[in-house]
Design a protein around this motif. Structure first.
Motif, PDB file in Angstrom:
ATOM      1  N   ASN A  32       0.847  -1.188   0.000  1.00 34.83           N
ATOM      2  CA  ASN A  32       0.000   0.000   0.000  1.00 34.83           C
ATOM      3  C   ASN A  32       0.881   1.236   0.000  1.00 34.83           C
ATOM      4  OD1 ASN A  32       0.512   0.569   2.922  1.00 34.83           O
ATOM      5  ND2 ASN A  32      -0.635  -1.346   3.156  1.00 34.83           N
ATOM      6  N   LYS A  51      -9.220  -0.620  -1.761  1.00 33.06           N
ATOM      7  CA  LYS A  51      -8.537  -1.899  -1.859  1.00 33.06           C
ATOM      8  C   LYS A  51      -9.486  -2.944  -2.420  1.00 33.06           C
ATOM      9  CE  LYS A  51      -5.572  -5.175  -0.924  1.00 33.06           C
ATOM     10  NZ  LYS A  51      -4.562  -5.467  -1.890  1.00 33.06           N
ATOM     11  N   ASN A  58      -4.128 -10.116   2.034  1.00 30.86           N
ATOM     12  CA  ASN A  58      -4.630  -8.773   1.754  1.00 30.86           C
ATOM     13  C   ASN A  58      -4.003  -7.823   2.754  1.00 30.86           C
ATOM     14  OD1 ASN A  58      -6.873  -8.613  -0.340  1.00 30.86           O
ATOM     15  ND2 ASN A  58      -7.401 -10.451   0.816  1.00 30.86           N
ATOM     16  N   SER A  60      -3.823  -3.675   3.522  1.00 29.12           N
ATOM     17  CA  SER A  60      -4.320  -2.347   3.153  1.00 29.12           C
ATOM     18  C   SER A  60      -4.167  -1.386   4.321  1.00 29.12           C
ATOM     19  CB  SER A  60      -5.795  -2.429   2.754  1.00 29.12           C
ATOM     20  OG  SER A  60      -6.583  -2.873   3.843  1.00 29.12           O
ATOM     21  N   SER A  67     -11.031   0.037   3.635  1.00 28.42           N
ATOM     22  CA  SER A  67      -9.737  -0.528   3.262  1.00 28.42           C
ATOM     23  C   SER A  67      -9.233   0.194   2.025  1.00 28.42           C
ATOM     24  CB  SER A  67      -9.862  -2.025   2.975  1.00 28.42           C
ATOM     25  OG  SER A  67     -10.098  -2.725   4.167  1.00 28.42           O
ATOM     26  N   ALA A  69      -5.926   1.015  -0.692  1.00 30.94           N
ATOM     27  CA  ALA A  69      -4.642   0.587  -1.262  1.00 30.94           C
ATOM     28  C   ALA A  69      -3.691   1.778  -1.385  1.00 30.94           C
ATOM     29  CB  ALA A  69      -4.848  -0.064  -2.625  1.00 30.94           C
TER      30      ALA A  69
END
Length: 173
Positions: A32, A51, A58, A60, A67, A69
Motif C-alpha cells: 500500500n 482496496k 490482503n 491495506s 480498506s 490501497a
C-alpha cells in the motif's frame, strides 16, 4: 482515474508485504501507499484508491472503516497513525519493507506490533525491514496487528545545568 501528478512531489510512505519461502527467498504479495500533502484531505474521498480483495494475503491501510490501497492525506502531525489491515495470512514467515520519501527532520516513526507488544523504530530516510511470523496462535493473525505511529520531536532547547566545574593547571612544554 487518479490525478497525473508524479508521486515524487509528495511525502510518501510505501509498505510492501512479502512472504518468506523455506529457502529464505521472498515473494511480494501485496502493498500500500500513503501520500501526504497540504492539498489532500484526511477523509476517504475520490483521491484515495479503495482496496480490492486478493485471493490470498490482503494488506491495506484502514481509515474510517474503509480498506485503502493508496491513500492521499494531509501532512503528518504529532501522534499521527497509519492503521494497517492484514488478512488472509497463513502460518508462515513474512516480511514488511517500509520505504519512506520526503519526510522532514523532526518526525520519527515506530511500527507497533500489537501481538508481540513491541515498538520498532523505522527509518524515515531509508528502507526499513521488519520480519514477523504468523503462527498457530490465532492472535498472531489478527487483522489489526500492525500500525505505524508518527511522532514529532520537540524543537525546544533543553536546559542544561552545571552543578560543578573543575579546572586544573597544566604545565606547558
Amino acid at each position: 482515474f487518479r490525478p497525473a501528478n508524479p508521486t515524487s512531489l509528495y511525502t510518501t510512505f510505501k509498505t510492501s508485504l512479502y512472504f518468506v519461502n523455506a529457502d529464505n527467498s521472498t515473494k511480494l504479495v501485496d502493498g500500500n501507499l500513503a501520500e501526504f500533502d497540504d492539498s489532500f484531505d484526511n477523509s476517504v474521498d475520490l483521491q484515495d484508491a479503495m482496496k480490492f480483495a486478493n485471493i490470498n494475503e490482503n494488506f491495506s491501510l484502514l481509515r474510517n472503516k474503509a480498506s485503502i490501497a493508496m491513500e492521499r492525506r494531509e501532512p503528518i502531525t504529532g501522534n499521527d497513525t497509519l492503521f494497517f489491515n492484514l488478512s488472509r495470512t497463513t502460518q508462515r514467515n513474512y516480511k514488511f519493507a517500509f520505504q519512506p520519501a520526503g519526510f522532514y527532520p523532526g518526525i520519527i516513526a515506530f511500527l507497533e506490533d500489537n501481538y508481540l507488544g513491541t515498538k520498532t523504530m523505522l527509518s524515515l530516510l531509508d528502507i526499513s525491514i521488519y520480519d514477523f511470523n504468523v503462527s498457530g496462535d490465532i492472535k498472531s493473525a489478527t487483522a489489526n496487528r500492525f500500525r505505524v505511529v508518527f511522532t514529532t520531536l520537540p524543537l525546544e532547547v533543553v536546559p542544561v545545568t552545571f552543578k560543578t566545574i573543575r579546572a586544573y593547571k597544566q604545565a606547558l612544554n
